[in-house]
Design a protein around this motif. Structure first.
Motif, mmCIF file in Angstrom:
data_model
loop_
_atom_site.group_PDB
_atom_site.id
_atom_site.type_symbol
_atom_site.label_atom_id
_atom_site.label_comp_id
_atom_site.label_asym_id
_atom_site.label_seq_id
_atom_site.Cartn_x
_atom_site.Cartn_y
_atom_site.Cartn_z
ATOM 1 N N ASN A 230 0.848 -1.184 0.000
ATOM 2 C CA ASN A 230 0.000 0.000 0.000
ATOM 3 C C ASN A 230 0.891 1.244 0.000
ATOM 4 N N GLU A 231 0.600 2.194 -0.872
ATOM 5 C CA GLU A 231 1.455 3.368 -1.021
ATOM 6 C C GLU A 231 1.444 4.280 0.204
ATOM 7 N N VAL A 232 0.372 4.229 0.977
ATOM 8 C CA VAL A 232 0.253 5.091 2.160
ATOM 9 C C VAL A 232 0.794 4.414 3.415
ATOM 10 N N THR A 233 0.329 3.196 3.676
ATOM 11 C CA THR A 233 0.694 2.496 4.912
ATOM 12 C C THR A 233 1.915 1.603 4.766
ATOM 13 N N HIS A 234 2.275 1.292 3.532
ATOM 14 C CA HIS A 234 3.375 0.363 3.239
ATOM 15 C C HIS A 234 3.082 -1.053 3.708
ATOM 16 N N VAL A 235 1.815 -1.347 3.985
ATOM 17 C CA VAL A 235 1.404 -2.699 4.371
ATOM 18 C C VAL A 235 1.338 -3.560 3.113
ATOM 19 N N PRO A 236 1.996 -4.720 3.113
ATOM 20 C CA PRO A 236 1.970 -5.571 1.920
ATOM 21 C C PRO A 236 0.616 -6.265 1.733
ATOM 22 N N PHE A 237 0.312 -6.555 0.479
ATOM 23 C CA PHE A 237 -0.881 -7.338 0.164
ATOM 24 C C PHE A 237 -0.584 -8.208 -1.048
ATOM 25 N N VAL A 238 -1.444 -9.183 -1.276
ATOM 26 C CA VAL A 238 -1.198 -10.187 -2.311
ATOM 27 C C VAL A 238 -2.262 -10.115 -3.396
ATOM 28 N N GLN A 239 -1.798 -10.227 -4.622
ATOM 29 C CA GLN A 239 -2.701 -10.370 -5.755
ATOM 30 C C GLN A 239 -2.425 -11.702 -6.446
ATOM 31 N N ILE A 240 -3.507 -12.384 -6.802
ATOM 32 C CA ILE A 240 -3.416 -13.630 -7.558
ATOM 33 C C ILE A 240 -4.203 -13.444 -8.842
ATOM 34 N N ASN A 241 -3.537 -13.652 -9.957
ATOM 35 C CA ASN A 241 -4.146 -13.417 -11.271
ATOM 36 C C ASN A 241 -4.728 -12.004 -11.362
ATOM 37 N N ASN A 242 -3.935 -11.033 -10.833
ATOM 38 C CA ASN A 242 -4.258 -9.603 -10.907
ATOM 39 C C ASN A 242 -5.442 -9.176 -10.044
ATOM 40 N N SER A 243 -5.902 -10.042 -9.121
ATOM 41 C CA SER A 243 -6.989 -9.696 -8.201
ATOM 42 C C SER A 243 -6.486 -9.788 -6.761
ATOM 43 N N THR A 244 -6.780 -8.760 -5.966
ATOM 44 C CA THR A 244 -6.377 -8.772 -4.559
ATOM 45 C C THR A 244 -7.148 -9.838 -3.804
#
Length: 218
Positions: free
Chosen positions: A183-197
């Motif tokens: 996340n650009e604001v919080t810098h918390v990572p997240f995962v996308q699979i096949n371009n979907s969060t």
């Protein structure tokens, strides 16, 4: 939600900071200093308590906290029974300085919010995971790995690859289908699979040559 923090035990910078009495008083509460001082054989306790604070801060950031990290506002306590067993083991150990792969549960309080922690004290690193739910009730996947010291400039690349490999095996999908972003604001990572969060709560950490991940699939 869960967060994690890994820190190298024998790093000179860490050792200098966490053996400095003046510094300790700036970052640890009186109760935390009591925990740290009641057994000199457990020399890793300052690092362990610190990782609890940092992991709890990550939890709060994920929950919406937008303040900078203020360690004195995070109050750490360790499970009395687990801690006493660790003290007994340290007295009986031939090598008084080694944690002998201890696992300690604890709790962190921040502004009335209770955060559960589980810490793994290894011979060369401390790894802590934290959650605003009871950590014992969660099926959290996690891993810690040592990389080549010459590759420290690539820590972020390696830790993402380490996480993606684990997710691919867990979900039985190709690694190329998985992307780890922040996340650009919080810098918390997240995962996308096949371009979907996707609803996977993930945390990454690195210190010196140690990289680690922790994730919870909802």
């Amino acid at each position: 939600m869960e967060r994690s923090r890994t820190i190298k035990r024998n790093d000179e910078k860490n050792k200098n900071s966490f053996s400095n009495a003046r510094y300790l008083k700036k970052v640890f509460t009186g109760c935390e200093l009591d925990i740290i001082r009641q057994d000199d054989h457990l020399d890793y306790l300052p690092l362990l308590v610190w990782t609890c604070k940092e992991s709890a801060y990550k939890v709060m950031v994920k929950k919406g906290l937008r303040r900078s990290f203020s360690p004195m506002n995070f109050s750490v306590s360790l499970n009395d029974r687990e801690f006493k067993n660790t003290q007994i083991a340290s007295v009986n150990s031939k090598d008084k300085k080694e944690p002998r792969n201890r696992t300690l549960y604890g709790n962190v309080i921040y502004d009335g919010v209770s955060i559960s922690t589980q810490s793994f004290a290894k011979n060369d690193y401390i790894h802590t995971i934290a959650s605003n739910y009871n950590i014992s009730d969660l099926d959290i996947d996690q891993g810690v790995k040592k990389i080549n010291p010459d590759d420290l400039y690539r820590q972020s690349v390696y830790v993402r690859s380490y996480l993606i490999k684990s997710l691919a095996e867990k979900l039985d999908i190709g690694k190329s289908n998985i992307i780890v972003l922040k996340n650009e604001v919080t810098h918390v990572p997240f995962v996308q699979i096949n371009n979907s969060t996707v609803d996977i709560d993930v945390s990454l950490s690195h210190d010196a040559e140690f990289i680690s991940y922790a994730y919870l699939i909802r």
